[in-house]
Design an enzyme around this catalytic site. Structure first.
Site, PDB file in Angstrom:
ATOM      1  N   SER B 149      45.805  33.386  36.402  1.00  0.00           N
ATOM      2  CA  SER B 149      45.076  33.927  35.772  1.00  0.00           C
ATOM      3  C   SER B 149      45.821  35.583  36.655  1.00  0.00           C
ATOM      4  O   SER B 149      46.359  35.480  35.691  1.00  0.00           O
ATOM      5  CB  SER B 149      43.482  33.834  36.367  1.00  0.00           C
ATOM      6  OG  SER B 149      42.346  34.553  35.972  1.00  0.00           O
ATOM      7  N   ASP B 316      40.147  28.567  26.649  1.00  0.00           N
ATOM      8  CA  ASP B 316      40.060  30.018  27.150  1.00  0.00           C
ATOM      9  C   ASP B 316      40.044  31.341  26.365  1.00  0.00           C
ATOM     10  O   ASP B 316      40.612  31.411  25.623  1.00  0.00           O
ATOM     11  CB  ASP B 316      41.099  29.703  28.045  1.00  0.00           C
ATOM     12  CG  ASP B 316      41.579  31.081  29.251  1.00  0.00           C
ATOM     13  OD1 ASP B 316      40.796  31.892  29.017  1.00  0.00           O
ATOM     14  OD2 ASP B 316      42.167  30.979  29.975  1.00  0.00           O
ATOM     15  N   HIS B 349      38.788  29.237  30.658  1.00  0.00           N
ATOM     16  CA  HIS B 349      39.957  29.692  31.559  1.00  0.00           C
ATOM     17  C   HIS B 349      39.672  29.014  33.320  1.00  0.00           C
ATOM     18  O   HIS B 349      40.973  29.205  33.663  1.00  0.00           O
ATOM     19  CB  HIS B 349      39.734  30.706  31.445  1.00  0.00           C
ATOM     20  CG  HIS B 349      40.347  32.263  32.811  1.00  0.00           C
ATOM     21  ND1 HIS B 349      41.834  32.306  32.342  1.00  0.00           N
ATOM     22  CD2 HIS B 349      39.931  33.185  33.711  1.00  0.00           C
ATOM     23  CE1 HIS B 349      42.113  33.005  33.879  1.00  0.00           C
ATOM     24  NE2 HIS B 349      41.420  33.049  33.935  1.00  0.00           N
TER      25      HIS B 349
END
Lengths: 370, 370
Positions: B149, B316, B349
């Site tokens: 991330s 995501d 995500h």
């Protein structure tokens, strides 16, 4: 909020008392609507439009109100919904603040706004109120009911509860039931409003209006109404012009932030926060499957309609196209000639409000075939 | 916020002054880290983990802190990141409130918390601080840098600014630059915090903490960290048990709302709001293309790494897989043996934090081949 009711608005009084799905009763309620075109001699050319949460009944300009409406490109002479042929009625949802009775209206029993004493509003009530307008205008049967977004839910409830009310149906970016992603988004929008101290359990005023909560709710709405794909091309990483810096700490810097800001400014103080809470929750509650032991397709198959079109944008994250496909398949299982078209629009849930190149021909093609 | 620093945390002092990308200077800053496994004799078995915005350095349990870490399933003996083979270092981002110096830290010049006087933090500063830990631990060259991330951004900045610092790279649900959808989401999270009167331009206290703003920010985060697909199967339209009704007007009713509520409760008051604002903005600012006249692939091609893997979840919406594909293609253009894998994880995500069935073998397969 009366200043936001379009000047061409007409009203139909609801039967009093008007009994609502979740047990509430409304006295002296009314529904706002506008019309375009004229009923023909056979009385078979009426179209009803059920809009989304926020629009008023002013879908397009009229002689007595030349202001462009929220669906101006779609509705008028020679437009996809051709008012030279069709007699078109657009209703404002019951519970709204744009003409129909809602939480901001005066409760005749107290002389004060209803606020949270307004009865629970369900999509079924919005549909029943729209059906009442249809009857009051002397329309025996609609040629078509068109519903967008929340209006797509309303149209399905209308068809289910009022068998035979319409021969055809166009469902645009709608759904037969709310799913958890959209429930989560709406729940958060409502929480932003509820957490604003100015909301004050619904007892706000123009001086103490829950502006922060409404800003967050609207911006979150806009984020879910569009698509990442559209924004990549439209905004990229472009920054605001350097001669307009935002001096606030952590203030606006990118064009996409300014775009959200513009949307918030055009909405906040132009929509009643309690109305927003009521109608937002009515969508979460909506589940046509309630009428068929939890089987949404079986419930859709109970709907009586000859012909139907369910369309949406493949980039819609709030009412994904699988939900429009489900509608078409369910209606087809009930005997309708029903078709689903997933559009390649990049504009997400809002595509029907902007992508007229795709949505215009789809709608006109269907209506021309009626 | 010191009670949220894991007991096994170690620190490295940054050079003082530590000059930051946007012009600020940090005096007596430090970076928190934890390690697992042992350096081998050749000194070629070190792996650096750059985490996302909120995690601390406690990625997994250790002898001196048996509490499970945020990546417990991925890191340990015989796990995908096998600490019997690798010497693993996880750093807490500069600007965080979980050990590294950030806005909640005491400014030695004043004896008061920095708050908004903390210098602007960019991803490049987070990367430079991590590089300093690597050097301070005597690591000549990393075998691999793994970034998740925001940590995926950090890892790219680290590789770009410190050529040769690592032979290999795994980028997990990361990106080489922020795109407008994720900027919009983060901007709205920041606005929710900023609009909370308790934020008070950064001058809050435990007694007057911007709880409402942090709740909204976290819930919006969770909505964008997961996927509609996962929630349809996981929550559907299931309601909370009737013996636990929420008496608040417009209160919680569906399981998905309760799920968001749980996430908010576990986050609020456990993360410093100013840290959140600083690190959130650092992601918006990040654009590796700055180093190659706006051409992100050219910038990626400047990165010196032998072998790379870029992976993510196809569901995501915040760091879409196209961004991991872009990373693999750009690194390959620079000569790396780089591969992209888009996982069919439904968890969006957050998949790398929960879908170990898919992410575990991908990571271990890559590391085994080093």
């Amino acid at each position: 909020m009366t200043e936001f009711i379009p000047p061409g608005t007409c009203w139909v009084d609801l039967p009093s008392p008007f009994r609502m799905k979740r047990g509430g009763v409304l006295e002296h309620g009314r529904v706002a609507y506008e019309t375009w075109g004229r009923p023909n001699a056979a009385g078979d050319n009426a179209i009803l439009i059920c809009p989304g949460l926020s629009p008023d009944a002013h879908a397009a300009s009229r002689e007595d109100d030349p202001t462009p409406g929220w669906w101006e490109a779609m509705l008028g002479p020679s437009k996809p919904i051709d008012t030279d042929r069709w007699y078109v009625v657009c209703v404002n949802p019951l519970g709204s603040c744009k003409g129909s009775t809602g939480p901001a209206s005066i409760d005749p029993a107290t002389g004060e706004p209803y606020r949270l004493r307004f009865p629970d509003v369900s999509i079924e009530d919005v549909a029943d109120a729209a059906a009442h307008v249809v009857r009051a205008l002397g329309i025996e049967q609609l040629a078509c009911v068109i519903g967008n977004s929340m209006g797509g839910m309303t149209a399905l409830a209308l068809l289910h509860r009022h068998p035979g009310i319409s021969r055809a149906h166009i469902n645009i970016s709608g759904s037969a039931r709310a799913l958890p992603f959209s429930i989560a988004v709406r729940s958060l929008q409502r929480e932003a409003i509820r957490l604003d101290p100015n909301w004050n359990e619904g007892h706000y005023s123009d001086e103490r209006y829950p502006e922060s909560g409404m800003r967050i709710a609207r911006k979150l709405g806009v984020i879910t109404y569009r698509s990442a794909l559209e924004w990549d091309g439209r905004f990229g990483r472009v920054r605001l012009e350097s001669d307009r810096p935002d001096e606030e700490p952590f203030g606006l810097e990118f064009q996409v932030e300014s775009y959200l800001e513009g949307h918030a400014r055009r909405f906040v103080r132009r929509y009643d926060p309690n109305s927003y809470l009521y109608l937002s929750r009515s969508m979460d509650w909506f589940d046509l499957a309630e009428y068929a032991d939890g089987d949404v397709r079986a419930a859709l198959a109970q709907v009586q309609v000859d012909k139907a079109l369910a369309i949406g944008a493949r980039t819609d994250i709030l009412f994904p196209v699988e939900q429009q496909q489900e509608i078409a398949e369910g209606l087809a299982a009930g005997g309708a000639r029903a078709r689903f078209v997933g559009m390649e629009s990049p504009q997400g849930h809002d595509a029907f409000l902007v992508d007229f190149e795709r949505f215009g021909p789809a709608v006109s093609g269907f209506l021309d075939g009626l």
